[in-house]
Design a protein around this motif. Structure first.
Motif, PDB file in Angstrom:
ATOM      1  N   ASN A  77       0.850  -1.267   0.125  1.00 20.40           N
ATOM      2  CA  ASN A  77      -0.119   0.030   0.007  1.00 20.40           C
ATOM      3  C   ASN A  77       0.823   1.350  -0.042  1.00 20.40           C
ATOM      4  O   ASN A  77       0.683   2.115  -0.762  1.00 20.40           O
ATOM      5  N   GLN A  78       1.976   1.350   0.741  1.00 23.78           N
ATOM      6  CA  GLN A  78       2.866   2.510   0.825  1.00 23.78           C
ATOM      7  C   GLN A  78       3.458   2.634  -0.629  1.00 23.78           C
ATOM      8  O   GLN A  78       3.680   3.781  -1.007  1.00 23.78           O
ATOM      9  N   LYS A  79       3.867   1.690  -1.430  1.00 27.56           N
ATOM     10  CA  LYS A  79       4.492   1.796  -2.796  1.00 27.56           C
ATOM     11  C   LYS A  79       3.481   2.364  -3.569  1.00 27.56           C
ATOM     12  O   LYS A  79       3.748   3.064  -4.372  1.00 27.56           O
ATOM     13  N   ALA A  80       2.197   1.911  -3.434  1.00 22.66           N
ATOM     14  CA  ALA A  80       1.255   2.442  -4.187  1.00 22.66           C
ATOM     15  C   ALA A  80       1.116   3.894  -4.057  1.00 22.66           C
ATOM     16  O   ALA A  80       1.133   4.702  -4.966  1.00 22.66           O
ATOM     17  N   TRP A  81       0.933   4.430  -2.632  1.00 23.53           N
ATOM     18  CA  TRP A  81       0.769   5.812  -2.334  1.00 23.53           C
ATOM     19  C   TRP A  81       1.972   6.477  -2.841  1.00 23.53           C
ATOM     20  O   TRP A  81       1.866   7.575  -3.652  1.00 23.53           O
ATOM     21  N   ASP A  82       3.204   6.129  -2.806  1.00 30.50           N
ATOM     22  CA  ASP A  82       4.501   6.648  -3.100  1.00 30.50           C
ATOM     23  C   ASP A  82       4.344   6.856  -4.845  1.00 30.50           C
ATOM     24  O   ASP A  82       4.536   7.884  -5.409  1.00 30.50           O
ATOM     25  N   TYR A  83       3.924   5.926  -5.317  1.00 35.22           N
ATOM     26  CA  TYR A  83       3.739   5.924  -6.689  1.00 35.22           C
ATOM     27  C   TYR A  83       2.867   7.043  -7.369  1.00 35.22           C
ATOM     28  O   TYR A  83       3.121   7.822  -8.317  1.00 35.22           O
ATOM     29  N   ALA A  84       1.744   6.968  -6.794  1.00 34.92           N
ATOM     30  CA  ALA A  84       0.843   8.102  -7.118  1.00 34.92           C
ATOM     31  C   ALA A  84       1.091   9.546  -6.812  1.00 34.92           C
ATOM     32  O   ALA A  84       0.781  10.435  -7.582  1.00 34.92           O
ATOM     33  N   HIS A  85       2.295   9.641  -5.715  1.00 30.86           N
ATOM     34  CA  HIS A  85       2.422  10.965  -5.589  1.00 30.86           C
ATOM     35  C   HIS A  85       4.006  11.284  -5.864  1.00 30.86           C
ATOM     36  O   HIS A  85       4.721  12.153  -5.205  1.00 30.86           O
ATOM     37  N   SER A  86       4.556  10.456  -6.981  1.00 32.51           N
ATOM     38  CA  SER A  86       5.970  10.510  -7.507  1.00 32.51           C
ATOM     39  C   SER A  86       6.046  11.603  -8.609  1.00 32.51           C
ATOM     40  O   SER A  86       7.060  11.772  -9.098  1.00 32.51           O
ATOM     41  N   GLY A  87       4.844  12.285  -8.932  1.00 28.25           N
ATOM     42  CA  GLY A  87       4.847  13.180 -10.068  1.00 28.25           C
ATOM     43  C   GLY A  87       4.182  12.685 -11.244  1.00 28.25           C
ATOM     44  O   GLY A  87       4.242  13.371 -12.553  1.00 28.25           O
ATOM     45  N   ILE A  88       3.697  11.451 -11.361  1.00 29.73           N
ATOM     46  CA  ILE A  88       3.135  10.844 -12.248  1.00 29.73           C
ATOM     47  C   ILE A  88       1.629  11.747 -12.603  1.00 29.73           C
ATOM     48  O   ILE A  88       1.194  12.021 -11.865  1.00 29.73           O
TER      49      ILE A  88
END
Length: 154
Positions: A77-88
């Motif tokens: 879940n943390q990886k998903a959150w990080d990905y969503a807020h990575s600038g994508i």
């Protein structure tokens, strides 16, 4: 039971209605301490990938799969959150989520959904597991809601 594969199709249908011109709304938390809508989209994207790559190949008749630890769940879940807020970009995130779901559906179409296995000692069929995933989708579709984010029909 409803057709679980058909139910899984509601996720990409919901995503296709999002107006990507209103991306700011999707990257803001729903409330203090809550996830953003973009993080929820990434959450489903990452769990679809897990289901497709880490579960489905091993969901064979009589298989005994281990249950995920709460740490494993939190890490994904943390990886998903990080990905969503990575600038994508929202448009790219939605495209990836739709593509991943379509891959999952395509894979499932050739499977015997009555196949039974165990996860952490609990007997499940592939149909039951897939129904559970569809219910999870429906929870997040409700959270995405029908705000003024729907594309206009042109």
């Amino acid at each position: 039971m409803d057709d679980p594969i058909e139910r899984l199709s509601s996720w990409p249908q919901a995503l296709e209605k999002i107006n990507t011109d209103q991306a700011d709304e999707y990257f803001a938390p729903l409330a203090e301490g809550k996830w953003s809508k973009a993080a929820m989209i990434a959450h489903i994207l990452f769990w679809d990938q897990f289901f497709l790559e880490e579960r489905l190949p091993f969901m064979v008749k009589g298989a005994a799969l281990s249950r995920l630890s709460s740490d494993d769940v939190e890490e994904l879940n943390q990886k998903a959150w990080d990905y969503a807020h990575s600038g994508i970009a929202l448009k790219q995130l939605i495209g990836e989520a739709i593509n991943q779901r379509e891959r999952l559906i395509h894979y499932l179409e050739d499977k015997d959904l009555s196949t039974a296995f165990t996860i952490g000692g609990k007997v499940l069929s592939l149909e039951e597991y897939t129904q559970s995933e569809a219910e999870h989708d429906e929870h997040h579709i409700r959270q995405l809601g029908p705000p003024a984010n729907v594309k206009s029909e042109e």
